[in-house]
Motif scaffolding. Sequence first.
Motif, PDB file in Angstrom:
ATOM      1  N   SER A   1      36.460  39.040  24.528  1.00  0.00           N
ATOM      2  CA  SER A   1      36.842  39.310  25.893  1.00  0.00           C
ATOM      3  C   SER A   1      37.437  40.625  25.712  1.00  0.00           C
ATOM      4  O   SER A   1      37.954  40.768  24.567  1.00  0.00           O
ATOM      5  N   THR A   2      37.801  41.231  26.960  1.00  0.00           N
ATOM      6  CA  THR A   2      38.843  42.515  26.716  1.00  0.00           C
ATOM      7  C   THR A   2      39.543  42.300  27.837  1.00  0.00           C
ATOM      8  O   THR A   2      39.162  42.598  29.218  1.00  0.00           O
ATOM      9  N   ALA A   3      40.856  42.289  27.578  1.00  0.00           N
ATOM     10  CA  ALA A   3      42.005  42.630  28.755  1.00  0.00           C
ATOM     11  C   ALA A   3      42.027  43.975  29.281  1.00  0.00           C
ATOM     12  O   ALA A   3      42.101  44.662  28.521  1.00  0.00           O
ATOM     13  N   SER A   4      41.581  44.243  30.534  1.00  0.00           N
ATOM     14  CA  SER A   4      41.440  45.636  31.109  1.00  0.00           C
ATOM     15  C   SER A   4      42.013  45.796  32.261  1.00  0.00           C
ATOM     16  O   SER A   4      41.601  46.997  32.753  1.00  0.00           O
ATOM     17  N   GLY A   5      43.000  45.145  32.836  1.00  0.00           N
ATOM     18  CA  GLY A   5      43.349  45.840  34.127  1.00  0.00           C
ATOM     19  C   GLY A   5      44.181  44.750  34.869  1.00  0.00           C
ATOM     20  O   GLY A   5      44.152  43.579  34.461  1.00  0.00           O
ATOM     21  N   SER A   6      44.517  45.132  36.046  1.00  0.00           N
ATOM     22  CA  SER A   6      45.148  44.237  37.130  1.00  0.00           C
ATOM     23  C   SER A   6      44.014  43.706  37.951  1.00  0.00           C
ATOM     24  O   SER A   6      42.955  44.366  38.015  1.00  0.00           O
ATOM     25  N   VAL A   7      44.614  42.797  38.845  1.00  0.00           N
ATOM     26  CA  VAL A   7      43.609  42.201  39.786  1.00  0.00           C
ATOM     27  C   VAL A   7      43.149  43.219  40.723  1.00  0.00           C
ATOM     28  O   VAL A   7      41.973  43.319  41.362  1.00  0.00           O
ATOM     29  N   GLU A   8      44.025  43.978  41.203  1.00  0.00           N
ATOM     30  CA  GLU A   8      43.798  44.925  42.394  1.00  0.00           C
ATOM     31  C   GLU A   8      42.513  45.928  41.868  1.00  0.00           C
ATOM     32  O   GLU A   8      41.724  46.450  42.591  1.00  0.00           O
TER      33      GLU A   8
ATOM     34  N   PHE B   1      43.108  40.779  34.617  1.00  0.00           N
ATOM     35  CA  PHE B   1      41.742  40.295  34.307  1.00  0.00           C
ATOM     36  C   PHE B   1      41.166  40.673  33.059  1.00  0.00           C
ATOM     37  O   PHE B   1      41.726  41.882  32.403  1.00  0.00           O
ATOM     38  N   ALA B   2      40.251  39.774  32.307  1.00  0.00           N
ATOM     39  CA  ALA B   2      39.557  40.324  31.119  1.00  0.00           C
ATOM     40  C   ALA B   2      38.040  40.496  31.669  1.00  0.00           C
ATOM     41  O   ALA B   2      37.758  39.938  32.521  1.00  0.00           O
ATOM     42  N   THR B   3      37.309  41.034  30.746  1.00  0.00           N
ATOM     43  CA  THR B   3      35.829  41.368  31.054  1.00  0.00           C
ATOM     44  C   THR B   3      34.994  40.523  30.368  1.00  0.00           C
ATOM     45  O   THR B   3      35.243  40.616  29.113  1.00  0.00           O
ATOM     46  N   VAL B   4      33.855  39.965  30.749  1.00  0.00           N
ATOM     47  CA  VAL B   4      32.945  39.380  29.871  1.00  0.00           C
ATOM     48  C   VAL B   4      32.105  40.488  28.995  1.00  0.00           C
ATOM     49  O   VAL B   4      31.513  41.307  29.555  1.00  0.00           O
ATOM     50  N   SER B   5      32.057  40.150  27.809  1.00  0.00           N
ATOM     51  CA  SER B   5      31.491  41.064  26.850  1.00  0.00           C
ATOM     52  C   SER B   5      29.769  40.838  26.903  1.00  0.00           C
ATOM     53  O   SER B   5      29.379  39.527  27.427  1.00  0.00           O
ATOM     54  N   ALA B   6      28.894  41.726  26.468  1.00  0.00           N
ATOM     55  CA  ALA B   6      27.612  41.333  26.462  1.00  0.00           C
ATOM     56  C   ALA B   6      27.079  40.057  25.682  1.00  0.00           C
ATOM     57  O   ALA B   6      26.253  39.336  25.828  1.00  0.00           O
TER      58      ALA B   6
ATOM     59  N   GLY C   1      44.326  36.216  28.156  1.00  0.00           N
ATOM     60  CA  GLY C   1      43.220  36.825  28.565  1.00  0.00           C
ATOM     61  C   GLY C   1      41.882  36.411  27.856  1.00  0.00           C
ATOM     62  O   GLY C   1      40.790  36.787  28.089  1.00  0.00           O
ATOM     63  N   ALA C   2      42.244  35.617  26.707  1.00  0.00           N
ATOM     64  CA  ALA C   2      41.014  35.468  25.518  1.00  0.00           C
ATOM     65  C   ALA C   2      39.914  34.553  26.280  1.00  0.00           C
ATOM     66  O   ALA C   2      40.503  33.590  26.936  1.00  0.00           O
ATOM     67  N   LEU C   3      38.843  34.795  26.326  1.00  0.00           N
ATOM     68  CA  LEU C   3      37.814  33.990  26.932  1.00  0.00           C
ATOM     69  C   LEU C   3      36.911  33.110  25.552  1.00  0.00           C
ATOM     70  O   LEU C   3      36.382  33.918  24.812  1.00  0.00           O
ATOM     71  N   LEU C   4      37.181  31.883  25.922  1.00  0.00           N
ATOM     72  CA  LEU C   4      36.688  31.100  24.725  1.00  0.00           C
ATOM     73  C   LEU C   4      35.447  30.184  25.393  1.00  0.00           C
ATOM     74  O   LEU C   4      35.604  29.387  26.338  1.00  0.00           O
TER      75      LEU C   4
END
Length: 588
Positions: free
Chosen positions: A7-14, A109-114, A133-136
């Motif tokens: 995952s990548t934590a990459s910003g605010s919900v807005e 928010f975090a973004t889903v990696s490929a 924000g880790a996506l497990l």
Amino acid sequence: MAGVTRSTASGSVEEMVGESAVVGSVGGGRGAVVDDPTASSGAAEEHAAATEAVMAAMKSRRRIRPGSHIEGARRGSSFEGILSQVTEISGDLISLKAGQAIPFGGNRFATVSADLAADFVAGDHLVVVANSGALLRIPASVHQIAHDAVTSASAAFAKMGSVTDDAISTFFDAFARRLADESAFAAISAANNADVAAAQARGRSVTRLVLSPQMRADMISGLQMWRDTASTRNAVIEEIHHDGWSVQQRSAGLGVIGFVFEGRPNVFADACGVIRTGNTVVFRIGSDALGTAEAIVEHALDPALAQSGLPPGAASLVASPERSAGWALFSDDRLALAVARGSGAAVAQLGAIAQQTGTPVSLHGTGGAWIITGASCDPERLRTVVANSLDRKVCNTVNTVCVLDQHFDQFAPAVIAGLTDAAAERRANPKVHVVSGAENSVPSNWFTEMVPIARAEGNVHEPRAESIARDQLGREWEWEESPEITLVRVASVAEAVQLFNEQSPRFAASLISDDPAEQENFFASIDAPFVGDGFTRWVDGQYALDQPELGLSNWQFGRLFARGGVLSGASVFTVRMKVTQTDPAVRR
């Protein structure tokens, strides 16, 4: 790779963008979904209205139909019009898309990696760690293994109320006897030998994995201790008498206790202690020791459960080598308590998972004790204390030594002598990390001469001494055979205490001083649950309190509410109230 965090934590919900963003997570495998809220060119107020609708959907676990708010914005629909399209539909999370935004922490928010998107399939579970924000990803098969183990333990707990104390004593006795029996233990020993060989081939540490004769004896002793411990189930803690009625407070089993342990075979004896107080247990052990664990279950644990008449599942192993099995276990809201032992980062993550599930936790991650010299320190005592605190690497091994300026030339050589003594006993070379200002305590050739230092991957040629920054005093040295410490020079005990409170995991500390007043001041100012005036290896529930421990807790994340740093089976209980009314006329 199953269960890998991507995952990548990459910003605010807005700022959240991307098609079909998951905006709520329900049970790991379900969610509320909304398309890209910034895809239209509508007015800002319509965007805000759509966002409110999304948040309402999250709170009610609802879903906005794909495209609904976009079409609404194009038509100039009102906020009520957007809300009218929110439905009661709740679906399973069957796929993820690369770049998909996953909210966490309320406004990030975090973004889903490929890779995560490619690996995730229908039936898998996604845990979003709220504090990072880790996506497990938990593969469906691993989730099922953990779920089945907790189900079995839950069913067993429902029957524990009718199990006698004698039956529980019989279980501990039978378990100990099976471990002591050479024919039963032969298969366990063979499995452990295979685990050790496999770990060594992967360059893994095996200091805690080897089921040595001493570890076996300690396991047997611990089980026998629980056998002989008086039961506190249904014990009257307090009784208060009133006119016409009285109330008792009684102890009772807490429920299903979940454990995630590092690869140490002796954890079975530790974890099973909760059965003494009427609980059941599910444990996941590090993959290095899984073969040993499965052999213990087959040849000792399950036969002891059967012999004693305890319900099947009273002690259950999550038989999976995947790290995600621990995530799955601690995501199960049927646990009454989650206990994690191991490395700092992994334990912190497991604790966060359990806490966001609503489960109380007992965590012990980063270890490493500190020794501080006082003004009235005896150098010979200091040398002995250092050596005896380095007999093996575990959490309570001394890691950092602070030496006073005013006696540095006298005390620092004693520290190095103790380190050298410990290394000689292990037939290894010592290793010391020196903070600037303490270099003259170490022979000059230690910084230049390359010698074999025993590491997990084997002997590595490196200098005995290296420099280290002053802000790295809390780094824990996970050494194998070569004892390893950090040495720092301080102006006062007060400065050493400040460094401990700021940089250490706030676990264990010793002040070597013959001055009672200095000891009292130290105890009052040091922020640690375990404080002493000698060797640090005393920090152990069985050694110090004659009770097999379930885990040791540091104060890295704050002090513990209403309990000490040693968690034992006897301390895992709840309290019930029982009223007896002798006067039927009693009323409020």
